[in-house]
Design a protein around this motif. Structure first.
Motif, PDB file in Angstrom:
ATOM      1  N   LEU A   1     -14.598   1.048  -1.236  1.00 53.31           N
ATOM      2  CA  LEU A   1     -13.297   0.704  -1.802  1.00 53.31           C
ATOM      3  C   LEU A   1     -12.134   1.364  -1.072  1.00 53.31           C
ATOM      4  O   LEU A   1     -11.003   0.876  -1.122  1.00 53.31           O
ATOM      5  N   LYS A   2     -12.401   2.441  -0.374  1.00 51.05           N
ATOM      6  CA  LYS A   2     -11.338   3.092   0.394  1.00 51.05           C
ATOM      7  C   LYS A   2     -10.827   2.215   1.532  1.00 51.05           C
ATOM      8  O   LYS A   2      -9.738   2.447   2.059  1.00 51.05           O
TER       9      LYS A   2
ATOM     10  N   LEU B   1      -9.516  -7.364  -6.276  1.00 54.71           N
ATOM     11  CA  LEU B   1      -9.206  -6.398  -5.226  1.00 54.71           C
ATOM     12  C   LEU B   1      -7.967  -6.793  -4.424  1.00 54.71           C
ATOM     13  O   LEU B   1      -7.261  -5.923  -3.913  1.00 54.71           O
ATOM     14  N   GLU B   2      -7.715  -8.084  -4.334  1.00 56.20           N
ATOM     15  CA  GLU B   2      -6.567  -8.543  -3.542  1.00 56.20           C
ATOM     16  C   GLU B   2      -5.276  -8.636  -4.353  1.00 56.20           C
ATOM     17  O   GLU B   2      -4.206  -8.866  -3.793  1.00 56.20           O
TER      18      GLU B   2
ATOM     19  N   LYS C   1     -13.073 -10.575  -5.337  1.00 55.83           N
ATOM     20  CA  LYS C   1     -12.087 -10.815  -4.285  1.00 55.83           C
ATOM     21  C   LYS C   1     -10.688 -10.914  -4.886  1.00 55.83           C
ATOM     22  O   LYS C   1      -9.741 -10.286  -4.386  1.00 55.83           O
TER      23      LYS C   1
ATOM     24  N   THR D   1       0.842  -1.211   0.000  1.00 55.14           N
ATOM     25  CA  THR D   1       0.000   0.000   0.000  1.00 55.14           C
ATOM     26  C   THR D   1       0.871   1.253   0.000  1.00 55.14           C
ATOM     27  O   THR D   1       0.519   2.265  -0.612  1.00 55.14           O
TER      28      THR D   1
ATOM     29  N   TYR E   1      -9.561  -0.521   1.260  1.00 55.32           N
ATOM     30  CA  TYR E   1      -8.341  -1.194   0.813  1.00 55.32           C
ATOM     31  C   TYR E   1      -7.104  -0.298   0.929  1.00 55.32           C
ATOM     32  O   TYR E   1      -5.985  -0.764   0.719  1.00 55.32           O
ATOM     33  N   LYS E   2      -7.321   0.973   1.243  1.00 51.83           N
ATOM     34  CA  LYS E   2      -6.231   1.927   1.517  1.00 51.83           C
ATOM     35  C   LYS E   2      -5.260   2.058   0.341  1.00 51.83           C
ATOM     36  O   LYS E   2      -4.066   2.275   0.518  1.00 51.83           O
ATOM     37  N   ARG E   3      -5.793   1.913  -0.853  1.00 50.24           N
ATOM     38  CA  ARG E   3      -4.998   2.072  -2.069  1.00 50.24           C
ATOM     39  C   ARG E   3      -5.605   3.161  -2.942  1.00 50.24           C
ATOM     40  O   ARG E   3      -6.788   3.508  -2.778  1.00 50.24           O
TER      41      ARG E   3
ATOM     42  N   ILE F   1      -6.448   0.161  -7.153  1.00 51.40           N
ATOM     43  CA  ILE F   1      -7.836  -0.290  -7.243  1.00 51.40           C
ATOM     44  C   ILE F   1      -8.553   0.512  -8.329  1.00 51.40           C
ATOM     45  O   ILE F   1      -8.638   1.739  -8.264  1.00 51.40           O
TER      46      ILE F   1
ATOM     47  N   THR G   1      -3.599  -3.744 -12.696  1.00 53.49           N
ATOM     48  CA  THR G   1      -4.934  -3.664 -12.126  1.00 53.49           C
ATOM     49  C   THR G   1      -5.920  -4.431 -12.994  1.00 53.49           C
ATOM     50  O   THR G   1      -5.633  -4.767 -14.144  1.00 53.49           O
TER      51      THR G   1
END
Length: 350
Positions: A259-260, A235-236, A232, A24, A262-264, A241, A217
């Motif tokens: 979606l935030k 996103l992983e 899944k 991240t 995921y801190k990306r 993202i 991505t």
């Protein structure tokens, strides 16, 4: 012996790093160095699909140069461009030369590119050579899936697809003209759902082996429970993202909030469908305020017929009163002067 152990350890660590997802911290540090991304999913008005854009007889650098000049005037700095493996298998070196030409033209206009490899949308059958004429009044009547059912059901085809993906990635792995790699557009569309999961996993594996300097991505687009496995994985495994959203501002903002987690960094790689209430005047300011990249569908109305809605053909071909996508007619007159003003203002091009 000790030195051999150290060497092996270093090589193993290097290989592991090459195939790992960005942290991240890496992703956010990269995003801070970029200008706020605004632009379009780009297809020149003269091309009905990805093949017509890049095949030798229909590649149109003059049209592309003109249209990307208009994009620059709007302050757009990013275009998302779809490739197709048939362009590579039928004319490998020619296709690569024309792709490089496109990237030179885009760089001339200060536009970076998001390149898309695979796609589960629209027509399942395709062939190199002359492409079908657009069906009058039908949205994206000539757009092509990649790789399509026949290829994906043939295990031997994976080697060819792997060679294609790795070739393009290797040539451009440090290319500053390319912003990121969008490995698979809308995996699972057209009823494939989890049938697309294997190819999705494969293309990420191939790309990570090449280890390009740009982020990888694959955008989430269907938020239903039956897409849980695909979402899944996407996103992983995505460095950045990306997602699609053609809905009203309230639902779009709620999806951003989800979606935030995921801190990306977030980039919306498809939005803007006027009939659905996804408008430049509402969505674009919100995306800028949220620091989310904004890539709408459509630019200059042309052979893709995306002024018509997905499910509302107009057999007579009359221009609809409310365009679905796109910004300009081919003479550069806009669908809406107010939209153009909004775009320019938010992009600092008053």
């Amino acid at each position: 012996m000790r030195y051999l152990f150290i060497l092996i350890t270093c090589l193993c660590s290097s290989a592991s790093f090459a195939q790992s997802r960005w942290t991240t911290e890496q992703a956010n540090a990269w995003y801070k160095k970029q200008a706020w991304m605004t632009g379009c999913n780009y297809q020149p008005a003269s091309a009905v699909n990805q093949l017509e854009m890049f095949q030798e007889t229909t590649f149109d650098p003059t049209q592309i140069d003109k249209e990307l000049g208009w994009a620059q005037e709007l302050g757009f700095n990013t275009m998302r461009v779809f490739l197709h493996h048939i362009a590579w298998t039928s004319d490998k070196e020619g296709f690569k030369k024309r792709l490089d030409n496109y990237l030179d033209i885009s760089a001339k206009h200060n536009v970076k590119t998001i390149l898309v490899f695979f796609d589960d949308c629209w027509n399942d059958k395709y062939a190199p050579g002359k492409q079908p004429e657009p069906k009058i009044g039908v949205h994206n009547s000539g757009w092509l899936r990649d790789p399509g059912t026949d290829i994906r059901n043939n295990p031997d085809s994976l080697k060819m697809l792997e060679a294609y993906v790795k070739d393009i990635l290797t040539v451009h792995k440090d290319d500053k003209r390319i912003l990121m790699w969008d490995l698979y557009n809308e995996p699972g569309n057209n009823g494939y759902v989890d049938k697309s999961l294997n190819l999705l996993k494969q293309v990420f594996s191939w790309a990570k082996t090449v280890n390009p300097s740009q982020p990888l991505t694959a955008g989430v687009w269907n938020y239903g429970a039956h897409f849980e496995n695909l979402n899944k994985f996407q996103l992983e495994n995505s460095d950045i993202i990306t997602y699609h959203h053609y809905g009203y501002i309230d639902r779009h903002q709620a999806k951003i909030a989800d979606l935030k987690a995921y801190k990306r960094p977030l980039v919306c790689t498809e939005y803007m469908a006027r009939r659905n209430g996804s408008l430049f005047q509402t969505i674009l300011p919100m995306l800028k305020a949220e620091n989310v990249g904004a890539i709408n569908w459509g630019f200059v109305s042309g052979k893709t017929n995306t002024i018509y809605a997905w499910d509302t053909p107009m057999p007579g071909g009359k221009e609809p009163e409310l365009w679905f996508h796109d910004i300009f007619r081919q003479d550069k007159t806009p669908f809406s002067e107010n939209e153009v003003k909004t775009i320019k203002t938010l992009n600092g091009k008053k």
